[in-house]
Design an enzyme around this catalytic site. Structure first.
Site, PDB file in Angstrom:
ATOM      1  N   MET A  40       0.847  -1.193   0.000  1.00 53.77           N
ATOM      2  CA  MET A  40       0.000   0.000   0.000  1.00 53.77           C
ATOM      3  C   MET A  40       0.888   1.250   0.000  1.00 53.77           C
ATOM      4  O   MET A  40       0.460   2.331   0.382  1.00 53.77           O
ATOM      5  CB  MET A  40      -0.941  -0.016   1.202  1.00 53.77           C
ATOM      6  CG  MET A  40      -1.910  -1.206   1.146  1.00 53.77           C
ATOM      7  SD  MET A  40      -3.445  -0.980   2.053  1.00 53.77           S
ATOM      8  CE  MET A  40      -2.845  -0.820   3.709  1.00 53.77           C
ATOM      9  N   LEU A  43       6.731   3.060   1.403  1.00 60.58           N
ATOM     10  CA  LEU A  43       7.658   1.927   1.460  1.00 60.58           C
ATOM     11  C   LEU A  43       8.752   2.110   2.505  1.00 60.58           C
ATOM     12  O   LEU A  43       9.295   3.192   2.677  1.00 60.58           O
ATOM     13  CB  LEU A  43       8.308   1.724   0.082  1.00 60.58           C
ATOM     14  CG  LEU A  43       7.335   1.477  -1.068  1.00 60.58           C
ATOM     15  CD1 LEU A  43       8.102   1.359  -2.376  1.00 60.58           C
ATOM     16  CD2 LEU A  43       6.470   0.243  -0.833  1.00 60.58           C
ATOM     17  N   HIS A  44       9.065   1.009   3.212  1.00 55.86           N
ATOM     18  CA  HIS A  44      10.166   1.000   4.175  1.00 55.86           C
ATOM     19  C   HIS A  44      11.077  -0.188   3.852  1.00 55.86           C
ATOM     20  O   HIS A  44      10.806  -0.947   2.905  1.00 55.86           O
ATOM     21  CB  HIS A  44       9.631   0.952   5.613  1.00 55.86           C
ATOM     22  CG  HIS A  44       8.611  -0.127   5.845  1.00 55.86           C
ATOM     23  ND1 HIS A  44       8.935  -1.463   5.798  1.00 55.86           N
ATOM     24  CD2 HIS A  44       7.276  -0.079   6.094  1.00 55.86           C
ATOM     25  CE1 HIS A  44       7.853  -2.182   6.036  1.00 55.86           C
ATOM     26  NE2 HIS A  44       6.825  -1.368   6.210  1.00 55.86           N
ATOM     27  N   GLN A  45      12.110  -0.362   4.677  1.00 55.04           N
ATOM     28  CA  GLN A  45      13.100  -1.428   4.447  1.00 55.04           C
ATOM     29  C   GLN A  45      12.468  -2.800   4.314  1.00 55.04           C
ATOM     30  O   GLN A  45      12.954  -3.642   3.568  1.00 55.04           O
ATOM     31  CB  GLN A  45      14.084  -1.483   5.625  1.00 55.04           C
ATOM     32  CG  GLN A  45      15.284  -0.608   5.504  1.00 55.04           C
ATOM     33  CD  GLN A  45      15.953  -0.674   4.136  1.00 55.04           C
ATOM     34  OE1 GLN A  45      15.894   0.302   3.406  1.00 55.04           O
ATOM     35  NE2 GLN A  45      16.544  -1.796   3.773  1.00 55.04           N
ATOM     36  N   GLY A  46      11.405  -3.030   5.083  1.00 59.20           N
ATOM     37  CA  GLY A  46      10.727  -4.329   5.041  1.00 59.20           C
ATOM     38  C   GLY A  46      10.188  -4.612   3.638  1.00 59.20           C
ATOM     39  O   GLY A  46      10.380  -5.700   3.081  1.00 59.20           O
ATOM     40  N   HIS A  47       9.515  -3.597   3.047  1.00 58.25           N
ATOM     41  CA  HIS A  47       9.012  -3.763   1.673  1.00 58.25           C
ATOM     42  C   HIS A  47      10.160  -4.013   0.705  1.00 58.25           C
ATOM     43  O   HIS A  47      10.077  -4.858  -0.183  1.00 58.25           O
ATOM     44  CB  HIS A  47       8.300  -2.489   1.206  1.00 58.25           C
ATOM     45  CG  HIS A  47       7.034  -2.173   1.922  1.00 58.25           C
ATOM     46  ND1 HIS A  47       6.856  -1.007   2.624  1.00 58.25           N
ATOM     47  CD2 HIS A  47       5.856  -2.842   2.012  1.00 58.25           C
ATOM     48  CE1 HIS A  47       5.651  -0.966   3.122  1.00 58.25           C
ATOM     49  NE2 HIS A  47       5.013  -2.077   2.773  1.00 58.25           N
ATOM     50  N   GLN A  71     -10.469  -2.546   2.567  1.00 64.44           N
ATOM     51  CA  GLN A  71      -9.951  -3.254   3.745  1.00 64.44           C
ATOM     52  C   GLN A  71      -9.849  -2.353   4.971  1.00 64.44           C
ATOM     53  O   GLN A  71      -9.385  -2.777   6.017  1.00 64.44           O
ATOM     54  CB  GLN A  71      -8.606  -3.913   3.440  1.00 64.44           C
ATOM     55  CG  GLN A  71      -7.440  -2.967   3.268  1.00 64.44           C
ATOM     56  CD  GLN A  71      -6.180  -3.707   2.804  1.00 64.44           C
ATOM     57  OE1 GLN A  71      -6.078  -4.100   1.647  1.00 64.44           O
ATOM     58  NE2 GLN A  71      -5.236  -3.907   3.698  1.00 64.44           N
ATOM     59  N   GLN A 165      -2.859 -12.204   7.975  1.00 68.35           N
ATOM     60  CA  GLN A 165      -3.098 -11.921   6.549  1.00 68.35           C
ATOM     61  C   GLN A 165      -2.404 -12.964   5.670  1.00 68.35           C
ATOM     62  O   GLN A 165      -2.987 -13.460   4.702  1.00 68.35           O
ATOM     63  CB  GLN A 165      -2.570 -10.519   6.222  1.00 68.35           C
ATOM     64  CG  GLN A 165      -2.450 -10.225   4.741  1.00 68.35           C
ATOM     65  CD  GLN A 165      -2.065  -8.779   4.469  1.00 68.35           C
ATOM     66  OE1 GLN A 165      -2.900  -7.899   4.540  1.00 68.35           O
ATOM     67  NE2 GLN A 165      -0.809  -8.525   4.157  1.00 68.35           N
TER      68      GLN A 165
HETATM   69  O1  PAF Z   1      -0.271  -5.769   3.722  1.00 76.14           O
HETATM   70  C1  PAF Z   1      -0.677  -4.860   2.959  1.00 76.14           C
HETATM   71  O2  PAF Z   1      -0.001  -3.871   2.725  1.00 76.14           O
HETATM   72  C2  PAF Z   1      -2.034  -4.988   2.311  1.00 76.14           C
HETATM   73  O3  PAF Z   1      -2.936  -5.604   3.160  1.00 76.14           O
HETATM   74  C3  PAF Z   1      -2.014  -5.668   0.935  1.00 76.14           C
HETATM   75  C4  PAF Z   1      -1.545  -7.117   1.039  1.00 76.14           C
HETATM   76  C5  PAF Z   1      -1.097  -4.899  -0.002  1.00 76.14           C
HETATM   77  C6  PAF Z   1      -3.418  -5.673   0.326  1.00 76.14           C
HETATM   78  O4  PAF Z   1      -3.917  -4.387   0.154  1.00 76.14           O
END
Ligand code: PAF
Length: 292
Positions: A40, A43-47, A71, A165
């Site tokens: 979403m 962005l951080h280091q984890g992404h 969501q 998730q």
């Molecule tokens: O974990 C997230 O950032 C969100 O739930 C995802 C998986 C991108 C779905 O919108």
């Protein structure tokens, strides 16, 4: 032809699925693999670690940035969710200009019908995040399924911070027979051990430092769980938050890692995991730790 110039990057950026699907058709071959990292943004280091893993393990890597409205059960949380596309593109292109970015509009995804599909995740959706964020996992299931259909990835990468998730996405893939491997990746932490999250951006510098207590309490709970009962462990965590005026505990749950059902007693040969959600002002932080 589809490469857009954004911030001097040569990265391929798509705002619509038709152009993305057409482009993917031109680069995919029978034996090539596509890795996918849904995000979403903010962005951080984890992404970036998820993206690096995808780049290492696949011929092509697609990243999506989409703040998915279905969501969010809390409209304030949706409105305040950080949106930093330009900065995100800068971070991604510094990692690799091979990344293909899909940053769709709400219209491109939902086509005028911004609602969730209803899923049955065999009860995984009824605990923790599902209990406290009604409808959240139907929203996650809807967007992840749609993104999988558009991108048709070989491998998809998800962080273990959102462990529930991850289990739910695996269940959705299994039930819908989707041809994608869902891969869980370890939590990335800030130097003070706070789990990395886009929401950390909304904390004040003091709050961000003090939020180190969340993981500290989780590790202490893990120690206690080795010798005490689940009930005694929960009592320890609840008491730790009682005297704290800044951090409000929403839940602390010890669950069976595969069913996510809360446990009353320990038995051998089972894997357990602790889950926590904490509010700092109106900012909600979650974390998790394996108890084995
Ligand atoms: O974990 C997230 O950032 C969100 O739930 C995802 C998986 C991108 C779905 O919108």
């Amino acid at each position: 032809m589809f490469a857009l110039n954004f911030n001097n990057t040569t990265m391929h950026i798509f705002y619509g699925k038709v152009a993305l699907i057409a482009y993917l058709k031109t680069i995919k071959t029978e034996n090539s693999s596509v890795g996918f990292v849904p995000t979403m943004g903010a962005l951080h280091q984890g992404h970036l670690a998820l993206m690096q893993r995808s780049l290492n393990e696949n011929d092509d890597t697609v990243v999506s940035i989409f703040v998915n409205p279905t969501q969010f059960n809390n409209q304030e949380d949706l409105a305040k969710y950080p949106r930093t596309l330009e900065e995100d593109v800068r971070k991604m292109s510094a990692l690799s200009d091979k990344i293909i970015l899909y940053a769709p509009t709400v219209e491109d995804i939902y086509e005028g019908h911004t609602v969730s599909q209803s899923f049955d995740f065999d009860g995984l959706e009824n605990q923790m995040e599902g209990k406290f964020r009604p409808g959240h996992f139907n929203g996650v299931g809807t967007i992840v399924k749609r993104l999988f259909e558009i991108i048709t990835p070989t491998n998809a990468y998800f962080g273990e911070k959102d462990f529930q998730q991850l289990q739910i996405v695996k269940k959705m893939v299994e039930k819908n027979h989707l041809p994608v491997n869902v891969i869980g990746c370890p939590i990335f932490r800030e130097p003070n051990q706070l789990a990395m999250s886009s929401r950390n951006e909304r904390l004040t510098p003091d709050e961000r430092q003090e939020a180190a207590m969340i993981y500290k309490i989780l590790t202490e709970a893990k120690e206690i769980f080795h010798t005490k009962t689940p009930e005694e462990t929960i009592e320890f965590v609840e008491n730790s938050f009682k005297s704290n005026t800044k951090f409000e505990l929403e839940y602390f749950v010890i669950a069976d890692e595969s069913t996510l059902l809360p446990i009353n007693h320990k038995s051998k040969d089972k894997n357990y995991r602790a889950f926590i959600a904490v509010f700092v002002n109106s900012i909600r932080l979650i974390d998790t730790i394996s108890l084995n």
